[in-house]
Design a protein around this motif. Structure first.
Motif, short mmCIF file in Angstrom:
data_model
loop_
_atom_site.label_atom_id
_atom_site.label_comp_id
_atom_site.label_asym_id
_atom_site.label_seq_id
_atom_site.Cartn_x
_atom_site.Cartn_y
_atom_site.Cartn_z
N ASN A 119 40.07 34.89 46.92
CA ASN A 119 40.01 34.09 48.15
C ASN A 119 41.07 34.52 49.16
OD1 ASN A 119 37.90 32.58 47.12
ND2 ASN A 119 39.22 30.92 46.36
N SER A 120 42.20 35.07 48.69
CA SER A 120 43.26 35.48 49.61
C SER A 120 42.83 36.63 50.51
CB SER A 120 44.53 35.86 48.84
OG SER A 120 44.39 37.13 48.22
N PHE A 121 41.79 37.38 50.12
CA PHE A 121 41.29 38.48 50.94
C PHE A 121 40.20 38.03 51.90
CE2 PHE A 121 43.29 40.95 47.55
CZ PHE A 121 43.86 41.98 48.27
N GLY A 122 39.77 36.78 51.78
CA GLY A 122 38.78 36.26 52.70
C GLY A 122 37.41 36.91 52.55
N ALA A 123 36.61 36.76 53.59
CA ALA A 123 35.24 37.25 53.54
C ALA A 123 35.16 38.77 53.51
CB ALA A 123 34.46 36.72 54.74
N SER A 124 36.22 39.46 53.97
CA SER A 124 36.18 40.92 54.01
C SER A 124 36.44 41.56 52.64
CB SER A 124 37.22 41.45 55.01
OG SER A 124 38.53 41.08 54.59
N GLY A 125 36.96 40.79 51.69
CA GLY A 125 37.26 41.33 50.37
C GLY A 125 36.07 41.32 49.43
N ARG A 126 36.09 42.22 48.47
CA ARG A 126 35.03 42.27 47.46
C ARG A 126 35.34 41.27 46.34
NH1 ARG A 126 35.19 48.40 45.90
NH2 ARG A 126 34.01 47.61 44.13
N SER A 127 34.29 40.84 45.65
CA SER A 127 34.46 39.90 44.55
C SER A 127 35.27 40.54 43.42
CB SER A 127 33.08 39.47 44.03
OG SER A 127 33.22 38.68 42.86
N LEU A 128 36.18 39.79 42.83
CA LEU A 128 37.01 40.28 41.75
C LEU A 128 36.68 39.61 40.41
CD1 LEU A 128 40.45 40.34 43.62
CD2 LEU A 128 38.98 42.30 43.07
N SER A 129 35.86 38.58 40.45
CA SER A 129 35.48 37.88 39.22
C SER A 129 34.51 38.73 38.42
CB SER A 129 34.83 36.53 39.56
OG SER A 129 35.74 35.72 40.27
N PHE A 157 47.80 35.23 52.41
CA PHE A 157 46.53 35.89 52.67
C PHE A 157 46.74 37.40 52.70
CE2 PHE A 157 46.24 31.70 54.66
CZ PHE A 157 45.09 31.20 54.06
N HIS A 158 45.65 38.16 52.51
CA HIS A 158 45.73 39.61 52.48
C HIS A 158 44.54 40.21 53.23
CE1 HIS A 158 47.74 38.17 48.76
NE2 HIS A 158 48.64 39.08 49.10
N LYS A 159 44.71 41.49 53.61
CA LYS A 159 43.62 42.22 54.25
C LYS A 159 43.65 43.66 53.75
CE LYS A 159 46.22 43.58 58.40
NZ LYS A 159 46.23 43.59 59.88
N ASN A 160 42.66 44.44 54.16
CA ASN A 160 42.54 45.85 53.77
C ASN A 160 42.56 46.00 52.25
OD1 ASN A 160 42.62 46.52 56.53
ND2 ASN A 160 44.85 46.70 56.50
N GLN A 161 41.68 45.29 51.58
CA GLN A 161 41.62 45.32 50.12
C GLN A 161 41.23 46.70 49.59
OE1 GLN A 161 38.11 43.82 47.98
NE2 GLN A 161 39.45 42.27 47.06
N LYS A 162 42.00 47.19 48.63
CA LYS A 162 41.69 48.45 47.94
C LYS A 162 41.59 48.15 46.45
CE LYS A 162 42.03 51.12 51.64
NZ LYS A 162 42.29 50.05 52.62
N ILE A 163 40.54 48.68 45.80
CA ILE A 163 40.33 48.48 44.37
C ILE A 163 40.25 49.84 43.70
CG2 ILE A 163 38.84 47.48 42.59
CD1 ILE A 163 37.80 45.51 44.69
N ILE A 164 41.14 50.11 42.74
CA ILE A 164 41.19 51.40 42.06
C ILE A 164 40.94 51.21 40.57
CG2 ILE A 164 42.51 53.50 41.69
CD1 ILE A 164 44.40 52.56 43.93
N PRO A 165 39.87 51.80 40.01
CA PRO A 165 39.66 51.73 38.56
C PRO A 165 40.83 52.39 37.83
CG PRO A 165 37.68 52.51 39.68
CD PRO A 165 38.78 52.52 40.70
N LEU A 166 41.32 51.77 36.78
CA LEU A 166 42.50 52.30 36.09
C LEU A 166 42.26 53.66 35.47
CD1 LEU A 166 44.07 49.17 34.33
CD2 LEU A 166 44.65 50.22 36.52
N GLU A 167 41.01 53.96 35.09
CA GLU A 167 40.75 55.29 34.51
C GLU A 167 40.91 56.40 35.54
OE1 GLU A 167 36.56 53.68 35.55
OE2 GLU A 167 38.49 52.90 34.85
N ASP A 168 40.91 56.03 36.83
CA ASP A 168 41.06 57.02 37.90
C ASP A 168 42.51 57.18 38.35
OD1 ASP A 168 38.38 57.58 37.92
OD2 ASP A 168 37.91 56.26 39.61
#
Length: 262
Positions: free
Chosen positions: A19-29, A72-83
């Motif tokens: 929720n802290s990333f708002g509508a621009s963030g991808r789902s983390l659940s 709150f946060h913006k510019n969400q980046k998600i990195i798979p740990l294997e990468d």
């Protein structure tokens, strides 16, 4: 803490980050995902270091820019740990408690406010990554993006050596990370581990090397005497950025002894 209580609190923590990333963030659940800990680090951008909030899950590393002191946060980046590949860095006069995070699409330096927090981050990322790879569900990354040389590191193009000005601007070669002018980086090339379809800015030297490597590959062919590109799909044909850290650990493990709340 019993498992049911832990699972409920873990779901609530993940939802709060989401929720802290708002509508621009991808789902983390996600089923089986655990939020292991979080904290603020300084991330070296192309112009200067900037604070970023990092969230370590058991399968991914997430970070974003800080708004309203972390509410709150913006510019969400998600990195798979294997990468992810980590490299420890020695302290210098200007920067302390720094390490390098390599990923296929972007590699960057981060620093913690203390040596203890730095070691905690490195150890926990490695432990999560190791657990992910051991269960056989993921493959270790093999290609990583180079780190960009910061803008302030050079006042001249690192290819033609002409001085940068307000009209002769700095650019980064996506293959070698050098600071180059527009004249020395007019060519574009696909760099598969960064973007498999988009043609990215490369300097004149890297473009020449790419052509030479492609020609050698074409002439060599594979063991069956066929060109190594035959039978494969060949893809057709942004400068960014930007944590000061408090680490908060949630996982039910011995990490609680070393990666504690502040």
């Amino acid at each position: 803490m019993d498992q049911i209580t832990f699972d409920k609190e873990n779901d609530e923590r993940i939802k709060a980050v989401e929720n802290s990333f708002g509508a621009s963030g991808r789902s983390l659940s996600k089923s089986g995902r655990i939020l292991m800990g979080q904290g603020r680090l300084m991330k070296q951008g192309r112009r200067k270091p900037q604070p970023k909030d990092f969230f370590l899950f058991n399968d991914v590393l997430v970070y974003g820019s800080v708004i309203l002191n972390g509410r709150f946060h913006k510019n969400q980046k998600i990195i798979p740990l294997e990468d992810i590949e980590l490299e420890d860095m020695e302290d210098s006069l200007d920067v302390r408690n720094q390490w390098l995070i390599r990923t296929p699409r972007k590699s960057f330096f981060v620093s913690a406010p203390s040596h203890e927090e730095k070691q905690a981050w490195i150890e926990h990322i490695k432990e999560c990554r190791s657990g992910l790879l051991q269960d056989g569900s993921c493959q270790r990354g093999s290609s990583f993006a180079v780190t960009w040389i910061p803008d302030r590191a050079s006042f001249r193009c690192m290819r033609c050596f002409n001085k940068f000005t307000t009209t002769k601007r700095r650019h980064h070669c996506r293959k070698c990370g050098f600071l180059v002018c527009n004249s020395c980086s007019k060519q574009r090339a696909v760099i598969n581990h960064i973007h498999p379809t988009k043609r990215l800015r490369v300097c004149s030297r890297c473009h020449t090397q790419n052509k030479e490597e492609d020609e050698i590959s074409r002439l060599r062919g594979d063991s069956a005497g066929m060109n190594s590109l035959e039978g494969e799909d060949v893809a057709a044909s942004s400068d960014e950025d930007e944590g000061v850290g408090m680490i908060q650990c949630y996982a039910q493990s011995s990490w609680m002894d070393t990666w504690s709340s502040h």
